[in-house]
Design a protein around this motif. Structure first.
Motif, PDB file in Angstrom:
ATOM      1  N   VAL A  88      15.864 -29.979  51.431  1.00  0.00           N
ATOM      2  CA  VAL A  88      14.696 -30.300  50.611  1.00  0.00           C
ATOM      3  C   VAL A  88      13.631 -29.224  50.811  1.00  0.00           C
ATOM      4  N   VAL A  89      13.109 -28.712  49.694  1.00  0.00           N
ATOM      5  CA  VAL A  89      11.977 -27.789  49.706  1.00  0.00           C
ATOM      6  C   VAL A  89      10.812 -28.529  49.069  1.00  0.00           C
ATOM      7  N   PHE A  90       9.809 -28.830  49.878  1.00  0.00           N
ATOM      8  CA  PHE A  90       8.709 -29.702  49.475  1.00  0.00           C
ATOM      9  C   PHE A  90       7.454 -28.853  49.282  1.00  0.00           C
ATOM     10  N   LEU A  91       7.011 -28.688  48.021  1.00  0.00           N
ATOM     11  CA  LEU A  91       5.836 -27.884  47.697  1.00  0.00           C
ATOM     12  C   LEU A  91       4.695 -28.808  47.317  1.00  0.00           C
ATOM     13  N   GLN A  92       3.546 -28.636  47.987  1.00  0.00           N
ATOM     14  CA  GLN A  92       2.416 -29.521  47.755  1.00  0.00           C
ATOM     15  C   GLN A  92       1.141 -28.722  47.578  1.00  0.00           C
ATOM     16  N   ASN A  93       0.411 -29.006  46.470  1.00  0.00           N
ATOM     17  CA  ASN A  93      -0.882 -28.365  46.266  1.00  0.00           C
ATOM     18  C   ASN A  93      -1.883 -28.937  47.271  1.00  0.00           C
ATOM     19  N   ALA A  94      -2.549 -28.058  48.021  1.00  0.00           N
ATOM     20  CA  ALA A  94      -3.398 -28.500  49.128  1.00  0.00           C
ATOM     21  C   ALA A  94      -4.586 -29.325  48.668  1.00  0.00           C
TER      22      ALA A  94
END
Length: 501
Positions: free
Chosen positions: A200-206
């Motif tokens: 899983v590659v989890f990208l989150q806008n801060a």
């Protein structure tokens, strides 16, 4: 109002119509929009073949009211990357313009999620699979990715529970799952995510505080530590903003061109998930305050941790044939600690206390449940609306209330009391249980009902009455009387403030 259908929005793609899912699965793998019908639902799937050994499986985020369907995401990313694309149009959004997402899972009539793995297998043979989704599309990408352990899932600001705000499932449950409780809905569709079984590659806008606090942190906290999940905080704009298309393509290319999904994630600037505290530290380093995790999200973290411990304990029990009493007690204790859900259509007053394992079956329009302030309901209760209960009431464990029960204020109900309003007209000898009847029950203020009492409608119990334990009440009980027996009869008149005076 139903959402308008407009296949012409994809005029460059050839349409194909199949009678059923099985006909679709057996059809040739050709590029186009493939529509099949199951259980009265029309399902649209987009496939674009680019002779690539990588299959990009894309799930759409939530729509807006003006969007038509079918609606597919991922075409631009797949085109730039050169990957073959399999995209799903969420069938739930077709039912009403107010339904913005169904998480591509289906509904009570057609649980679409059960058939998605077969569709993915149809197009993925001999290919590497990449599941992708943003926001509401992130949940199905994570769920279905775990069903394919050799795959990778890349998500952007994903929802990780369909119960957690913003725009949670309660807003559309009456249409998709009419009359069902959260527990019943969770038996039909997946509503929470378990441990990741793929990469899983989890990208989150801060700066996306609601999703960072209510979705990202709870999910990553329950996954850690793990070797298969990688995270990255980005600064792509203010709020719920996904990475730009070129950055998504770059990350996908890094994943595909590396020796493994893990090394590709690291080369794309992601960090292996070992300690959730590192995420918060990075969040602070980027200049953002750490938002407080909402109460709902905190409950989900607790439940997920308990269920993970429970899964391990059950696995041990299955592998070791033993009567380990201590372990069994631990499992029973963990089962009891699950949190009760308050369904849509259930109005609960201030200070009311509803214990775990209480099942409230309510619907906003057909069978609402109203529970007054400071009322307490102990464990193992089962209530089916419409029901109205006043303030300050107390229900000991195991209460059972059927539809059309009205209870006043300050009523005390002992354990295992049953309010039965269902009945039937007398039928012919071939079937004595004739047409269904609903016979209301009314209980006045200040009544005390003893343990293991059964009340069958149509019955009214007057204010201030007492029903002795073990009684069967099938006739009206006057106010301020003591009644008991099978069937219950008035035993004596009870004193009142007026009589004492």
């Amino acid at each position: 109002m139903k959402r308008g259908r407009k296949v012409g929005a994809y005029a460059d793609v050839k349409p194909y119509v199949h009678k059923s899912l099985s006909d679709f699965i057996d059809s040739e793998n050709v590029s186009g929009i493939h529509t099949f019908h199951e259980r009265g639902r029309g399902i649209d799937v987009l496939y674009e073949d680019r002779n690539s050994d990588v299959l990009l499986v894309f799930f759409s985020a939530a729509l807006v009211s003006k969007n038509t369907f079918p609606y597919f995401s991922g075409r631009s990313v797949a085109r730039k990357s050169g990957f073959s694309l399999l995209a799903f149009s969420d069938p739930s959004v077709a039912l009403d313009t107010n339904i913005l997402t169904g998480w591509t899972l289906g509904d009570a009539r057609y649980p679409f999620h059960r058939d998605i793995p077969a569709i993915v297998r149809k197009y993925s043979e001999g290919r590497r699979i990449m599941f992708v989704g943003a926001s509401a599309g992130g949940f199905p990408a994570l769920h279905f990715g775990s069903l394919f352990p050799e795959s990778v899932t890349m998500v952007m600001n994903p929802r990780t529970s369909v119960w957690t705000p913003p725009t949670h499932i309660q807003f559309s449950a009456d249409t998709l799952f009419p009359g069902m409780t959260p527990e019943q809905i969770s038996e039909i569709i997946p509503t929470r995510l378990g441990p990741a079984k793929n990469t899983v590659v989890f990208l989150q806008n801060a700066s996306d505080d609601p999703y960072y606090s209510a979705h990202a942190l709870p999910y990553l906290t329950t996954q850690a530590p793990t070797e298969s999940v990688f995270w990255r905080l980005g600064e792509w704009g203010d709020g719920h903003v996904a990475p730009p298309g070129y950055e998504i393509s770059e990350i996908l290319s890094a994943l595909v061109n590396a020796d493994s999904w893990a090394s590709g994630a690291i080369s794309a600037g992601c960090t292996q998930l070992t300690d959730p505290a590192a995420i918060d530290a990075e969040h602070t380093r980027l200049g953002f305050n750490s938002p407080v995790i909402s109460a709902v999200a905190q409950d989900l973290v607790k439940i997920s941790r308990i269920e993970n411990r429970l899964a391990v304990a059950i696995s041990r029990l299955e592998s070791v044939e033993s009567d380990n009493k201590d372990l069994r007690k631990q499992i029973e204790w963990m089962n009891r600690t699950k949190t009760a859900h308050i369904p849509p259509g259930c109005q609960v007053g201030r200070g009311a206390n509803i214990a775990p394992n209480v099942m409230l079956m309510a619907n906003v329009h057909a069978n609402p449940i109203e529970i007054g302030a400071n009322t307490k309901i102990l464990r193992d209760a089962e209530w089916i609306g419409p029901i109205k209960v006043g303030t300050g009431c107390y229900f000991n464990k195991g209460s059972y209330l059927r539809a059309e029960v009205t209870i006043g204020n300050d009523v005390l109900v002992g354990p295992f009391v049953r309010f039965v309003t269902d009945s039937h007209e007398m039928g012919p000898e071939s079937k004595r249980g004739g047409p269904y009847l609903r016979t209301p029950i009314t209980v006045g203020d200040g009544v005390w009902i003893g343990a293991s009492v059964t009340i069958v409608g149509k019955v009214s119990i007057g204010a201030g009455a007492v029903i002795a334990a073990g009684s069967l009440v099938n006739k009206d009980v006057p106010a301020n009387t003591l009644a008991g027996g099978v069937p219950a009869k008035v035993i004596k008149q009870l004193p009142t403030s007026e009589s004492v005076a």
